[in-house]
Design a protein around this motif. Structure first.
Motif, PDB file in Angstrom:
ATOM      1  N   LEU A   5      60.292 -12.545  11.807  1.00 53.38           N
ATOM      2  CA  LEU A   5      60.307 -13.317  12.977  1.00 53.38           C
ATOM      3  C   LEU A   5      60.506 -12.946  14.009  1.00 53.38           C
ATOM      4  O   LEU A   5      61.618 -12.012  14.045  1.00 53.38           O
ATOM      5  N   ASP A   6      59.882 -12.993  15.198  1.00 58.72           N
ATOM      6  CA  ASP A   6      60.487 -12.373  16.282  1.00 58.72           C
ATOM      7  C   ASP A   6      61.462 -13.392  17.126  1.00 58.72           C
ATOM      8  O   ASP A   6      61.509 -14.352  16.445  1.00 58.72           O
ATOM      9  N   ALA A   7      61.981 -12.892  18.262  1.00 54.40           N
ATOM     10  CA  ALA A   7      63.156 -13.566  18.767  1.00 54.40           C
ATOM     11  C   ALA A   7      62.924 -15.093  19.101  1.00 54.40           C
ATOM     12  O   ALA A   7      63.449 -15.888  18.890  1.00 54.40           O
ATOM     13  N   GLU A   8      61.526 -15.064  19.698  1.00 51.76           N
ATOM     14  CA  GLU A   8      61.308 -16.708  20.025  1.00 51.76           C
ATOM     15  C   GLU A   8      60.932 -17.426  18.958  1.00 51.76           C
ATOM     16  O   GLU A   8      61.092 -18.646  18.873  1.00 51.76           O
ATOM     17  N   GLN A   9      60.355 -16.978  17.876  1.00 48.49           N
ATOM     18  CA  GLN A   9      60.095 -17.649  16.579  1.00 48.49           C
ATOM     19  C   GLN A   9      61.545 -18.063  15.878  1.00 48.49           C
ATOM     20  O   GLN A   9      61.578 -19.232  15.273  1.00 48.49           O
ATOM     21  N   GLN A  10      62.366 -17.185  15.976  1.00 50.20           N
ATOM     22  CA  GLN A  10      63.700 -17.465  15.599  1.00 50.20           C
ATOM     23  C   GLN A  10      64.475 -18.732  15.966  1.00 50.20           C
ATOM     24  O   GLN A  10      64.892 -19.745  15.664  1.00 50.20           O
ATOM     25  N   ARG A  11      64.211 -18.583  17.596  1.00 56.65           N
ATOM     26  CA  ARG A  11      64.879 -19.614  18.337  1.00 56.65           C
ATOM     27  C   ARG A  11      64.292 -21.059  18.090  1.00 56.65           C
ATOM     28  O   ARG A  11      64.814 -22.149  17.855  1.00 56.65           O
ATOM     29  N   THR A  12      62.958 -20.948  17.944  1.00 53.97           N
ATOM     30  CA  THR A  12      62.284 -22.229  17.472  1.00 53.97           C
ATOM     31  C   THR A  12      62.653 -22.756  16.438  1.00 53.97           C
ATOM     32  O   THR A  12      62.711 -24.001  16.213  1.00 53.97           O
ATOM     33  N   PHE A  13      62.609 -21.972  15.370  1.00 57.10           N
ATOM     34  CA  PHE A  13      62.664 -22.282  13.984  1.00 57.10           C
ATOM     35  C   PHE A  13      64.311 -22.859  13.850  1.00 57.10           C
ATOM     36  O   PHE A  13      64.514 -24.130  13.412  1.00 57.10           O
ATOM     37  N   LYS A  14      65.478 -22.119  14.601  1.00 56.62           N
ATOM     38  CA  LYS A  14      66.715 -22.781  14.516  1.00 56.62           C
ATOM     39  C   LYS A  14      66.881 -24.250  15.271  1.00 56.62           C
ATOM     40  O   LYS A  14      67.406 -25.027  14.960  1.00 56.62           O
ATOM     41  N   ASP A  15      65.972 -24.260  16.333  1.00 56.52           N
ATOM     42  CA  ASP A  15      66.054 -25.560  17.364  1.00 56.52           C
ATOM     43  C   ASP A  15      65.456 -26.589  16.263  1.00 56.52           C
ATOM     44  O   ASP A  15      66.158 -27.869  16.161  1.00 56.52           O
ATOM     45  N   ILE A  16      64.345 -26.443  15.615  1.00 53.89           N
ATOM     46  CA  ILE A  16      63.687 -27.437  15.035  1.00 53.89           C
ATOM     47  C   ILE A  16      64.450 -27.834  13.584  1.00 53.89           C
ATOM     48  O   ILE A  16      64.742 -29.022  13.409  1.00 53.89           O
TER      49      ILE A  16
END
Length: 244
Positions: A126-137
C-alpha cells in the motif's frame, strides 16, 4: 546591613556609645568580615541543600513520567472502562460511549501494530495514503466494535484469572466476563511491550483469535477485490456497530 536584635535595636546602636570613632570603625569592619564569612557559609549550605534536593527529586520525577503499567493493569483499565460504558450506556448513547471508550482503546491497544499485522505482507504494497486511510478506518471500527458490544449493564463483571509468559516476549492476561445468565465468556489478551509500554495486540474470546479472523477476511478481500472494496466493507461494519 546589620541584623536587628530581638528587641528591634541594631547591634551598631548598642556598641557606638561605649567606643571611640576609630575603635567603632575597626569593630564595624570586623563585624562586616564575620558577617560576610557567615553569609558565604550559609549560601554554600543552601546551595548544597538545593543540589541534594534536586538529585533526590530527579529520579522520582523521572519515574512518575514513565508508563509503568503492567499487562494486568492495562487490561484492568480496559475492563473498568467497559463496565462504566455499560452502566452509563442508555444515558450516553452510542456517541457518548464512543467518546468515553476511544481514549481508553487508544492507550490500551497498539492499534497501528494490529492494523499492520492484519494485512501482513500486503501492508508494504500500500502507498502512504492508503496506509493512513486503513489505519484510520481500522481504529474507528475497533473502537466502534467495543462501543456496540458493551452498551448496557445487567450485573456483568470481569474477573482476572492469571498472567502467562508467551513467545516473543509477549504476555497473556487471562480473564472471564461473568454474565447474569449463561456461562461466562473467557477473554484472553495478548500484550507486547513497545515504545508506549504494554499494549494489547490480540484478543481471544473463548479461544477464538480476533486477529486471526481479521487476517483471513481482510487479506482475502484485499487480494481478490482490491483496497477500495476492503475500505467500503470496513465502513459498512462501522455502521453496523452504530445500529447495535
Amino acid at each position: 546591613m546589620v541584623a536587628p536584635s530581638p528587641s528591634g535595636i541594631t547591634f551598631g546602636r548598642l556598641i557606638r556609645p561605649h567606643f571611640g570613632a576609630t575603635a567603632y570603625s575597626a569593630i564595624s569592619v570586623a563585624i562586616k568580615v564575620v558577617n560576610m564569612k557567615i553569609l558565604r557559609a550559609i549560601t554554600s549550605a543552601l546551595k548544597f541543600q538545593v543540589i541534594a534536593v534536586m538529585l533526590l527529586a530527579a529520579p522520582v520525577s523521572w519515574a512518575e513520567t514513565q508508563d509503568t503499567s503492567s499487562p494486568e493493569q492495562v487490561v484492568n483499565d480496559l475492563h473498568e472502562s467497559l463496565i462504566k460504558a455499560m452502566r452509563e450506556g442508555p444515558k450516553l448513547g452510542y456517541e457518548g460511549r464512543y467518546e468515553l471508550l476511544a481514549p481508553v482503546i487508544d492507550r490500551t491497544h497498539d492499534l497501528d501494530f494490529i492494523a499492520r499485522t492484519t494485512l501482513g505482507a500486503n501492508w508494504t504494497q500500500l502507498d502512504a495514503e492508503q496506509q493512513r486511510t486503513f489505519k484510520d478506518i481500522f481504529r474507528k471500527l475497533s473502537i466502534g466494535t467495543y462501543v456496540g458490544w458493551f452498551r448496557s449493564y445487567e450485573g456483568e463483571r470481569f474477573e482476572f484469572i492469571e498472567q502467562q509468559s508467551m513467545p516473543r516476549d509477549q504476555i497473556m492476561v487471562r480473564s472471564k466476563l461473568f454474565l447474569p445468565t449463561g456461562e461466562p465468556v473467557r477473554f484472553d489478551y495478548i500484550l507486547r511491550n513497545g515504545k508506549d509500554g504494554w499494549r494489547i495486540v490480540n484478543v481471544l474470546a473463548d479461544g477464538v483469535s480476533d486477529l486471526a479472523l481479521k487476517r483471513v477476511e481482510y487479506r482475502a478481500i484485499l487480494q481478490r477485490d482490491g483496497f477500495a472494496t476492503l475500505i467500503d466493507m470496513l465502513k459498512k461494519k462501522i455502521i453496523l456497530t452504530e445500529q447495535g
